[in-house]
Design a protein around this motif. Structure first.
Motif, PDB file in Angstrom:
ATOM      1  N   VAL A  61      19.691 -19.191  42.086  1.00  0.00           N
ATOM      2  CA  VAL A  61      19.449 -19.580  43.483  1.00  0.00           C
ATOM      3  C   VAL A  61      19.318 -21.099  43.539  1.00  0.00           C
ATOM      4  N   PRO A  62      20.256 -21.772  44.214  1.00  0.00           N
ATOM      5  CA  PRO A  62      20.100 -23.227  44.355  1.00  0.00           C
ATOM      6  C   PRO A  62      18.824 -23.527  45.146  1.00  0.00           C
ATOM      7  N   HIS A  63      18.120 -24.564  44.737  1.00  0.00           N
ATOM      8  CA  HIS A  63      16.841 -24.869  45.389  1.00  0.00           C
ATOM      9  C   HIS A  63      16.995 -25.069  46.884  1.00  0.00           C
ATOM     10  N   GLN A  64      18.095 -25.721  47.281  1.00  0.00           N
ATOM     11  CA  GLN A  64      18.187 -26.031  48.709  1.00  0.00           C
ATOM     12  C   GLN A  64      18.575 -24.823  49.530  1.00  0.00           C
ATOM     13  N   ARG A  65      18.797 -23.680  48.891  1.00  0.00           N
ATOM     14  CA  ARG A  65      19.150 -22.474  49.633  1.00  0.00           C
ATOM     15  C   ARG A  65      17.980 -21.498  49.759  1.00  0.00           C
ATOM     16  N   THR A  66      16.853 -21.830  49.188  1.00  0.00           N
ATOM     17  CA  THR A  66      15.717 -20.916  49.297  1.00  0.00           C
ATOM     18  C   THR A  66      15.238 -20.882  50.746  1.00  0.00           C
ATOM     19  N   GLN A  67      15.151 -19.708  51.305  1.00  0.00           N
ATOM     20  CA  GLN A  67      14.680 -19.610  52.693  1.00  0.00           C
ATOM     21  C   GLN A  67      13.152 -19.579  52.726  1.00  0.00           C
ATOM     22  N   VAL A 123       9.317 -13.164  44.804  1.00  0.00           N
ATOM     23  CA  VAL A 123      10.540 -12.792  45.497  1.00  0.00           C
ATOM     24  C   VAL A 123      11.031 -13.997  46.278  1.00  0.00           C
ATOM     25  N   LEU A 124      12.291 -14.352  46.083  1.00  0.00           N
ATOM     26  CA  LEU A 124      12.895 -15.404  46.895  1.00  0.00           C
ATOM     27  C   LEU A 124      13.709 -14.730  47.978  1.00  0.00           C
ATOM     28  N   HIS A 125      13.557 -15.184  49.188  1.00  0.00           N
ATOM     29  CA  HIS A 125      14.293 -14.573  50.288  1.00  0.00           C
ATOM     30  C   HIS A 125      15.584 -15.341  50.512  1.00  0.00           C
ATOM     31  N   THR A 126      16.643 -14.591  50.638  1.00  0.00           N
ATOM     32  CA  THR A 126      17.946 -15.210  50.849  1.00  0.00           C
ATOM     33  C   THR A 126      18.694 -14.396  51.888  1.00  0.00           C
ATOM     34  N   THR A 127      19.858 -14.882  52.290  1.00  0.00           N
ATOM     35  CA  THR A 127      20.610 -14.167  53.318  1.00  0.00           C
ATOM     36  C   THR A 127      21.053 -12.813  52.771  1.00  0.00           C
ATOM     37  N   PRO A 128      21.373 -11.881  53.661  1.00  0.00           N
ATOM     38  CA  PRO A 128      21.703 -10.537  53.185  1.00  0.00           C
ATOM     39  C   PRO A 128      22.925 -10.538  52.283  1.00  0.00           C
ATOM     40  N   GLY A 129      22.915  -9.694  51.286  1.00  0.00           N
ATOM     41  CA  GLY A 129      24.029  -9.631  50.362  1.00  0.00           C
ATOM     42  C   GLY A 129      23.638  -8.844  49.134  1.00  0.00           C
ATOM     43  N   VAL A 173       6.625 -19.763  54.139  1.00  0.00           N
ATOM     44  CA  VAL A 173       7.804 -19.961  54.975  1.00  0.00           C
ATOM     45  C   VAL A 173       7.882 -21.445  55.327  1.00  0.00           C
ATOM     46  N   PRO A 174       8.884 -22.145  54.776  1.00  0.00           N
ATOM     47  CA  PRO A 174       8.999 -23.573  55.092  1.00  0.00           C
ATOM     48  C   PRO A 174       9.317 -23.772  56.580  1.00  0.00           C
ATOM     49  N   TYR A 175       8.718 -24.772  57.186  1.00  0.00           N
ATOM     50  CA  TYR A 175       8.969 -25.023  58.611  1.00  0.00           C
ATOM     51  C   TYR A 175      10.450 -25.283  58.856  1.00  0.00           C
ATOM     52  N   LEU A 234       7.867 -14.768  62.582  1.00  0.00           N
ATOM     53  CA  LEU A 234       8.729 -15.885  62.182  1.00  0.00           C
ATOM     54  C   LEU A 234      10.039 -15.328  61.671  1.00  0.00           C
ATOM     55  N   HIS A 235      11.120 -15.973  62.039  1.00  0.00           N
ATOM     56  CA  HIS A 235      12.424 -15.523  61.564  1.00  0.00           C
ATOM     57  C   HIS A 235      13.132 -16.655  60.848  1.00  0.00           C
ATOM     58  N   THR A 236      13.633 -16.369  59.655  1.00  0.00           N
ATOM     59  CA  THR A 236      14.509 -17.307  58.965  1.00  0.00           C
ATOM     60  C   THR A 236      15.882 -16.656  58.860  1.00  0.00           C
ATOM     61  N   ALA A 237      16.787 -17.291  58.138  1.00  0.00           N
ATOM     62  CA  ALA A 237      18.122 -16.718  57.986  1.00  0.00           C
ATOM     63  C   ALA A 237      18.084 -15.480  57.103  1.00  0.00           C
TER      64      ALA A 237
END
Lengths: 537, 170
Positions: free
Chosen positions: A435-441, A460-466, B107-109, B133-136
């Motif tokens: 997981v690239p750092h700048q993509r962590t949600q 758990v790192l949250h990311t876009t669905p997939g 959750v980052p702002y 809160l909703h993120t992508a």
């Protein structure tokens, strides 16, 4: 109730990171282009190819033709009248009725075609559809997550293609244009990508087509390896086991019935293998300034473009049967691809590499993560793929948890480079998640009662669905907590560094070469295996 | 409230309103009491002599077990509500929940896509609201229930302002 009582409803952030806002169906009560701001001059409204509705509806037409045509043929071959005696009198009525149905459906097709228009202008791509219920969709070009050109067999015969344009929306494709001439589709893709990348449009000639970005093939999967990977899949294992079991059962019970059960199973399996083969055939990956290009397909072909930095998370897996051959599979999360809609299409789209060697994997990693963020990428990522314990700087599950995870505790672990977090797991089904750092949600620590007793927690790192679900299992509590804080800091830094979504704009003026050679990351140099990465195919 | 093992150190958690217990109790009553009543039906029928089959002990045990489980869940509610906490840090919002199965989420702002405020009927009567809160990512299942309405409105504005200032792409 107080005066400050909040009203229910979303407080949408202006322009917020695109997911909700990027693709919005606009209720178009005024469908004419003149009423749309910003659409006045620089992009004309175009229509898709006139043959498209027939290519889309060919199954229905073919079915009708088959049923009526077969009857007609049989009767004329047998020398019988085309209609039964009692029907012959009403033949004209029947013909008229059938003709009307045909006419209405053809008219429907034509109207659908006539009212489907698209336009690329002012940083948006807009598509109008429908003639009774009109819909206008617009999607922001700088939010493009991926562009696919899909050619089903029939479209391919006619030289047509469908263009799918994904923005960060978990649902259906934001924009689907079916069908365009293949050259037009390529041209439109190049235009959209150029605008999305921030290539300046010459103000004197805004209509001038953008040149297609040059590309360089990185790898291809030979058909024999694809066949091998299918034969060595888990599915094949169960086929063999099931086959042996039914033969044994048939022999033991002296009954032939089991063979009959096998027939539909075999048909289903053949279809499934065929689908995978058809989708995975001739898989090639190439790199261009527009991002990673993936092409695959035997009868139906598909060409995907993933612009730089659009991959949210990545997973490299190795089932046990592939281990002797050293093969790996890579899958990605891309915003917009969403969860797997239907097994065939969805899993193919999220596959970055259906089957490849270690060199291929390293090559693809270099494309996805041009800056690995470590001086020894081969060691770190290699340890992530196959290593145990603290190889490559991985921090594993503490030894005291070995009763909870007797096999996995030596492999469960994480390592953080400057640009990405690596999570590895699985002793048998090896898996490495990047997981690239700048993509962590966002992220969360989880701890249940048993884990608390053992002093471990999950991150758990949250990311876009997939297909990729990044989860660090059973890390020591203090380690997980430290990682939680560090990861928040790293993600914050990475977000600050990332300035714009228009990737070519990020390039420092005076270093144009960097834009055209994203491959030239530090990953490319170190190991001897990697140097053959580009030579496959 | 003591700090749990997975809570980052040096955090002062903001707690949700104790009135939220009432909301949870109403939710509990709607779910669990209905279940217990339905499960008690065979017992009533057996006692009335309409049904012969389920022996009395079985007909009595099933609703009894359900009742005990429901009461257990009821007893947990005040602690569960006390375990909900949130903290505004410089760059992210922390939310923690749970006693047995604990979760601490950051959750980052800059990742927030939008903020929802929902008010149910019971919450409205008590002057509470729920902030989401909703993120992508759909995995970000971040909500803070049981906020006093004024605090909810303040938090929403605060989050929106901070989100705008730190907004990042996807």
């Amino acid at each position: 109730m107080t005066a400050e009582e909040p009203r229910p409803g979303p407080a949408a952030f202006p322009d917020a990171g695109a997911a909700a806002a990027a693709a919005q169906p606009v209720n178009a009560s005024q469908p004419t282009n003149a009423s749309q701001p910003g659409s006045a001059s620089d992009g004309e409204w175009l229509r898709v190819h006139p043959a498209s509705p027939f290519i889309r509806g060919w199954v229905a037409l073919a079915a009708i033709a088959f049923f009526f045509g077969r009857d007609f043929f049989e009767r004329s071959l047998q020398g019988r009248p085309v209609f039964e005696e009692e029907l012959a009198g009403r033949a004209s009525w029947l013909l008229a009725g059938g003709g009307t149905v045909l006419l209405v459906s053809v008219l429907g097709f034509l109207l659908t075609w006539y009212f489907t228009k698209y336009q690329v202008s002012g940083g948006y791509v807009r598509v109008n559809t429908g003639f009774l219920f009109r819909q206008q969709r617009q999607a922001r070009l700088d939010r493009v997550q991926a562009i696919d050109i899909v050619q089903p067999l029939l479209a391919r015969i006619f030289g047509l293609a469908e263009l799918k344009f994904e923005v960060a929306d978990a649902g259906e494709s934001a924009v689907r244009l079916a069908y365009l001439k293949i050259d037009d589709a390529r041209q439109l893709r190049a235009t959209i990508l150029a605008r999305a990348a921030g290539v300046a449009v010459d103000p004197a000639h805004p209509e001038e087509p953008s040149p297609e970005a040059p590309e360089f093939q990185v790898l291809s999967v030979p058909p024999q390896r694809l066949v091998g990977s299918l034969l060595l899949s888990e599915q094949s294992f169960f086929v063999v086991v099931g086959g042996i079991a039914s033969v044994v059962l048939a022999a033991a019970t002296d009954s032939q019935a089991f063979y009959f059960y096998l027939i539909p199973a075999a048909l289903g399996l053949a279809a499934s293998y065929w689908g995978l083969f058809n989708k995975g055939y001739n898989f090639t990956a190439a790199i261009s300034p527009d991002g990673i290009r993936l092409r695959y397909g035997l009868l139906d072909t598909q060409a995907q473009t993933l612009p730089p930095g659009r991959i949210q998370a990545l997973k490299v897996t190795q089932p046990p049967l592939w281990r002797p051959l050293g093969w790996y599979r890579m899958q990605v999360n891309v915003a917009g691809y969403g969860v797997v809609e239907n097994a065939g299409e969805g899993s193919a789209r999220t596959t970055l590499l259906p089957v490849g060697t270690l060199a291929n994997v390293m090559g693809m990693l270099a494309l996805v993560l041009p800056d690995p963020g470590t001086p020894q990428p081969a060691v770190v990522f290699g340890a992530g793929l196959t290593g145990l314990d603290s190889d490559g700087g991985f921090v594993t599950t503490p030894r005291r948890v070995r009763w909870l995870a007797p096999l996995g505790w030596r492999r469960n672990g994480f390592a953080a480079t400057d640009t990405a977090l690596l999570l590895r797991s699985g002793r048998w089904w090896r898996q490495l998640v990047v997981v690239p750092h700048q993509r962590t949600q966002s992220m969360a620590l989880h701890q249940g009662p048993v884990a608390r007793r053992f002093g471990v927690a999950d991150l758990v790192l949250h990311t876009t669905p997939g297909p990729v679900v990044p989860r660090l299992a059973q890390a020591a509590t203090e380690v997980a907590l430290a990682l939680f804080d560090e990861q928040a800091a790293r993600a914050r830094l990475a977000r600050k560094r990332q300035t714009t979504e228009q990737w070519l704009r990020q390039v420092v003026p005076g270093a144009p070469a960097a834009a055209t050679e994203p491959v030239a990351g530090p990953l490319e140099t170190p190991t001897p295996q990697q140097q053959e990465g580009g030579q496959y195919g | 409230m003591r700090t749990e093992a997975i809570d980052p150190s040096g955090i002062t958690w903001q707690r949700v309103s104790p009135k939220y217990v009432t909301v949870r109790v109403v939710q509990w009553a709607l779910g669990n009491l209905a279940t217990v009543l339905v499960l008690s039906l065979p017992l009533v029928l057996v006692l009335a002599g309409v049904w012969a089959w389920p022996p009395l002990w079985l007909a009595a045990t099933v609703p009894a077990v359900a009742l005990v489980a429901a009461l257990w869940r009821l007893a947990l509610i005040p602690r569960q509500v006390r375990a909900i906490g949130y903290a505004e840090r410089d760059d992210d919002l922390l939310i923690r929940t749970g006693i047995f199965f604990q979760r601490t989420m950051a959750v980052p702002y800059g990742r927030m896509q939008y903020v929802d405020i929902g008010v149910g009927p019971v919450e409205r009567a008590l002057g509470l609201c729920t902030l989401k809160l909703h993120t992508a990512s759909p995995g970000t299942n971040a909500q803070i229930p049981g906020l006093p309405a004024a605090e909810g409105a303040r938090l929403r504005e605060q989050l929106a302002a901070r989100g705008e200032a730190r907004l990042a792409g996807l």
